[in-house]
Motif scaffolding. Structure first.
Motif, PDB file in Angstrom:
ATOM      1  N   GLN A 156       5.094 -24.582   9.527  1.00 20.35           N
ATOM      2  CA  GLN A 156       4.628 -24.445   8.151  1.00 20.35           C
ATOM      3  C   GLN A 156       3.139 -24.128   8.160  1.00 20.35           C
ATOM      4  O   GLN A 156       2.475 -24.265   9.190  1.00 20.35           O
ATOM      5  CB  GLN A 156       4.906 -25.705   7.340  1.00 20.35           C
ATOM      6  N   GLU A 157       2.624 -23.710   7.007  1.00 18.26           N
ATOM      7  CA  GLU A 157       1.236 -23.263   6.943  1.00 18.26           C
ATOM      8  C   GLU A 157       0.256 -24.406   6.715  1.00 18.26           C
ATOM      9  O   GLU A 157       0.558 -25.370   6.017  1.00 18.26           O
ATOM     10  CB  GLU A 157       1.064 -22.238   5.812  1.00 18.26           C
ATOM     11  N   ILE A 158      -0.915 -24.260   7.317  1.00 15.70           N
ATOM     12  CA  ILE A 158      -2.064 -25.104   7.009  1.00 15.70           C
ATOM     13  C   ILE A 158      -2.968 -24.265   6.106  1.00 15.70           C
ATOM     14  O   ILE A 158      -3.349 -23.154   6.475  1.00 15.70           O
ATOM     15  CB  ILE A 158      -2.821 -25.492   8.290  1.00 15.70           C
ATOM     16  N   ASP A 159      -3.294 -24.766   4.924  1.00 15.45           N
ATOM     17  CA  ASP A 159      -4.092 -23.970   3.982  1.00 15.45           C
ATOM     18  C   ASP A 159      -5.405 -23.509   4.607  1.00 15.45           C
ATOM     19  O   ASP A 159      -5.768 -22.332   4.512  1.00 15.45           O
ATOM     20  CB  ASP A 159      -4.375 -24.780   2.709  1.00 15.45           C
ATOM     21  N   VAL A 160      -6.146 -24.440   5.216  1.00 17.51           N
ATOM     22  CA  VAL A 160      -7.392 -24.083   5.901  1.00 17.51           C
ATOM     23  C   VAL A 160      -7.456 -24.851   7.222  1.00 17.51           C
ATOM     24  O   VAL A 160      -7.254 -26.073   7.251  1.00 17.51           O
ATOM     25  CB  VAL A 160      -8.636 -24.426   5.053  1.00 17.51           C
TER      26      VAL A 160
END
Length: 278
Positions: A156-160
Motif C-alpha cells: 500500500q502507499e505511504i503518502d510521504v
C-alpha cells in the motif's frame, strides 16, 4: 494494418515504456476533451444536453489521466483546466435558466457538479501531500523524499516518505489528511495509519540491522483539522504516532481553487475532544 500491429506489440509490452506511452495518451485525451468542451460552450448556437455530455467526457478523461499519473501535466494546469471547465458550464447553465431547463437536465447538471467537486477535492489533497513533502525538505533538510511511495514489502502507499543520513538514518513517514470541514480526527483513521507505521518500522529496523546502520523512524499523521478525538489521541500515543497540525489557509474554496497556498508550519495537534463534532 501496420499501426494495428504496432499497438498489439505495445500492449504486449508491460514495461515502463508501455506505461509511459499509455499515460501520455490519457493526458492528450483529457486535454483534447477539455478543449472541445470549451469550444462548444463558446459557440453561439448551444445545446445544453450536448455541452453537458461533452463536459462529462472531459471530466472523465481528466479523472482517468489523474488516476493513472497524478502529476498530470503539472498540478496547476490540471486544477485550472478543471476549474475553468466547471465555471464555463456554470455560466452556460445560468444563461439557459432564463429559458427554463427540464428537471432531468438539472439533475444531470447537478451530478456533473458533484463529480467535478469531488475531483477538485482530490486535486487539493494531492497538493497537500506535495506541500507536506516540501515542508520536510525545507525545514528539516531531508535529502530524499517521495509522495505516494509504494514499497514492495508493504502493498500500500505511504503518502510521504522522507529520509536523510548514511550510517545514522532518520526516516519520517506521513499520512496526510486534508479536511474540508471541522470534523476532528477519529480513531479509525489513526488505527489504519498505526498498522502501516508498524509494518514500516519492522522493515526499516531489520534492514538497518542487516546493513550495519542505525535508524530512527518518525510516524506523523498530518492534518489541517484542528482537533482530535480523545480515543484517537490515546491510540496514537500508544503506537508512537505523532498527530501533527499543518498551518495553512482555511476554507474549502481557497484550498480547491488556489494553486499558490503552502503549508506554513507543522506542529503538534493538542486540542482533544471527547466526541465527534456534529
Amino acid at each position: 494494418m501496420r499501426e494495428k500491429e504496432h499497438w498489439i506489440r505495445l500492449e504486449a509490452n508491460v514495461g515502463d515504456y508501455a506505461r509511459s506511452v499509455n499515460r501520455k495518451a490519457l493526458i492528450k485525451s483529457a486535454e483534447r476533451e477539455i478543449h472541445i468542451c470549451k469550444l462548444m460552450i463558446s459557440l453561439k448556437q448551444r445545446d445544453l444536453a450536448e455541452v453537458l455530455e461533452r463536459a462529462e467526457l472531459a471530466l472523465d478523461a481528466a479523472i482517468k489521466a489523474f488516476e493513472e499519473n497524478p502529476s498530470w501535466f503539472g498540478y496547476k494546469e490540471a486544477l485550472m483546466a478543471t476549474i475553468s471547465l466547471k465555471e464555463s458550464v456554470n455560466t452556460f447553465s445560468s444563461l439557459l435558466k432564463q429559458a427554463g431547463i427540464s428537471a432531468k437536465m438539472m439533475r444531470a447538471f447537478q451530478q456533473f457538479q458533484d463529480k467535478n467537486d469531488d475531483y477538485l477535492c482530490n486535486l487539493a489533497s494531492y497538493k497537500f501531500e506535495r506541500e507536506v513533502e516540501s515542508y520536510l525538505r525545507r525545514e528539516f533538510q531531508y535529502t530524499y523524499s517521495h509522495c505516494n511511495y509504494k514499497p514492495p514489502y508493504l502493498g500500500q502507499e505511504i503518502d510521504v516518505y522522507a529520509s536523510k543520513g548514511e550510517s545514522v538514518v532518520t526516516i519520517t513517514i506521513c499520512e496526510c489528511k486534508l479536511r474540508f470541514n471541522d470534523r476532528p480526527i477519529d480513531v479509525a483513521e489513526i488505527e489504519k495509519f498505526c498498522e502501516l507505521a508498524s509494518a514500516v518500522r519492522d522493515y526499516e529496523k531489520e534492514k538497518a540491522t542487516r546493513e550495519g546502520k542505525r535508524v530512527t523512524l518518525h510516524a506523523w499523521f498530518v492534518t489541517n483539522a484542528d482537533s482530535v478525538e480523545k480515543e484517537a489521541a490515546t491510540t496514537a500515543k500508544g503506537n508512537k504516532i505523532k498527530i501533527k497540525y499543518a498551518e495553512m489557509p482555511k476554507g474549502r474554496e481557497r484550498l480547491v481553487k488556489d494553486t499558490s497556498w503552502q503549508v506554513l508550519k507543522i506542529r503538534d495537534l493538542k486540542k482533544i475532544v471527547t466526541r465527534k463534532a456534529s
